[in-house]
Design an enzyme around this catalytic site. Structure first.
Site, PDB file in Angstrom:
ATOM      1  N   ASP A  69      69.392  -8.287 -14.361  1.00 57.81           N
ATOM      2  CA  ASP A  69      68.248  -9.186 -14.362  1.00 57.81           C
ATOM      3  C   ASP A  69      67.460  -8.991 -13.074  1.00 57.81           C
ATOM      4  O   ASP A  69      68.029  -8.821 -12.000  1.00 57.81           O
ATOM      5  CB  ASP A  69      68.698 -10.641 -14.494  1.00 57.81           C
ATOM      6  CG  ASP A  69      69.484 -11.137 -13.285  1.00 57.81           C
ATOM      7  OD1 ASP A  69      70.408 -10.421 -12.838  1.00 57.81           O
ATOM      8  OD2 ASP A  69      69.171 -12.232 -12.776  1.00 57.81           O
ATOM      9  N   SER A  70      66.130  -8.998 -13.177  1.00 57.57           N
ATOM     10  CA  SER A  70      65.234  -8.903 -12.026  1.00 57.57           C
ATOM     11  C   SER A  70      65.493  -7.609 -11.259  1.00 57.57           C
ATOM     12  O   SER A  70      65.396  -6.526 -11.826  1.00 57.57           O
ATOM     13  CB  SER A  70      65.365 -10.154 -11.164  1.00 57.57           C
ATOM     14  OG  SER A  70      64.359 -10.202 -10.180  1.00 57.57           O
ATOM     15  N   SER A  71      65.855  -7.702  -9.965  1.00 54.73           N
ATOM     16  CA  SER A  71      66.156  -6.478  -9.230  1.00 54.73           C
ATOM     17  C   SER A  71      67.372  -5.774  -9.812  1.00 54.73           C
ATOM     18  O   SER A  71      67.513  -4.542  -9.694  1.00 54.73           O
ATOM     19  CB  SER A  71      66.387  -6.787  -7.752  1.00 54.73           C
ATOM     20  OG  SER A  71      67.429  -7.721  -7.584  1.00 54.73           O
TER      21      SER A  71
END
Length: 302
Positions: free
Chosen positions: A146-148
């Site tokens: 998720d995300s980075s």
């Protein structure tokens, strides 16, 4: 959430301060019991220390060994760790029916790009080569984040393709970071007022790349990779009210053109990081369950 989280637009932010805020603000997702959860270490890149991981094992299926998912947590390459994403990994293991290996990669700014990406790749390669030791099916290996962490998962698929392995059967990308330029319309439309801001994203990139870092490298910005051919099928989860949304839409479109057959879902009315609010936000529970089941279906087709 916004009130308790430092905003780089309002003044300098210390790494220790923002890490403490992230730990304090992590949602207390109800704990999903699993047969076994084990902390261990796996070899890192050559010359680097071993990487701490947490292995989540679902209920055994007597018919065949389960697939395995290497999970990379978000947090702007700076924040979070095994504990903040423990609930997400438990749900992923349960609903995907997979062993999940959560990776505590080296964080910025102490360790700049490509340290986190190389840690993620090293663990993925080790898991593939030693799947039998984990009781898993190496032919059904996925990466997720998720995300980075979605950035790192996407980078690992590129690294695996470019380096001749390991064979990755599927990828799950939840609101991934894909382009250091931050130029799309969603960076303006949702740049403030929806918890994760464009100023946050700019600060994270500064920590990850450091002075003079090359954000255009495809392992840093997978969205800038010139060619996405040969990448595994993708499950892509995007929130509507997220500065990163348009980069995710563009990447999903490019994956489709390259034959990676992405399963894309944009969740209306929610924001970056919403999967961390399972047990509090119904959309988070529904989105994570659906994404895990989609990943399970993608791996079952192998």
């Amino acid at each position: 959430m916004s009130a308790g989280f430092p905003d780089p637009a309002l003044g300098p932010v210390r790494v220790s301060e923002i890490r403490q805020a992230a730990r304090a603000g992590a949602a207390a997702r109800p704990v999903r019991p699993l047969p076994r959860v084990t902390d261990r270490r796996m070899p890192g890149p050559a010359g680097a220390p071993d990487v701490p991981v947490r292995v989540y094992e679902p209920a055994a299926d007597p018919g065949s060994p389960p697939p395995v998912v290497v999970f990379l947590h978000g947090g702007g390459w700076v924040l979070c760790g095994l504990d903040t994403h423990d609930g997400i990994c438990r749900e992923l293991a349960f609903h995907a029916g997979a062993v999940v290996v959560s990776v505590d990669y080296r964080r910025a700014p102490e360790h700049r790009f490509p340290s986190a990406a190389e840690d993620a790749y090293a663990v993925t390669a080790w898991v593939s080569a030693h799947a039998a030791l984990l009781g898993c099916d190496a032919g059904r290996l996925a990466v997720a984040g998720d995300s980075s962490g979605g950035n790192l998962a996407a980078a690992v698929t590129l690294m695996a393709r470019d380096r001749g392995g390991p064979d990755i059967a599927a990828q799950l990308l939840a609101y991934p970071v894909l382009d250091h330029r931050m130029e799309t319309a969603s960076y303006s439309a949702y740049g403030t007022g929806f918890f994760h801001t464009t100023a946050h994203m700019r600060w994270y990139w500064e920590q990850y790349l450091g002075p003079g870092g090359d954000g255009s490298h495809p392992y840093a910005s997978p969205g800038l990779a010139p060619d996405l051919a040969g990448l595994p099928p993708a499950v892509v989860v995007l929130p509507e009210c997220d500065p990163l949304r348009d980069d995710g839409l563009r990447y999903a479109g490019r994956l489709r053109e390259a034959g990676a057959a992405p399963r894309l879902r944009v969740w209306p009315g929610v924001f970056h990081g919403f999967l961390g609010l399972g047990g509090l936000l119904p959309e988070a529970d529904e989105a994570l369950t659906g994404a895990a089941r989609a990943l399970r279906a993608a791996l079952a087709s192998r």
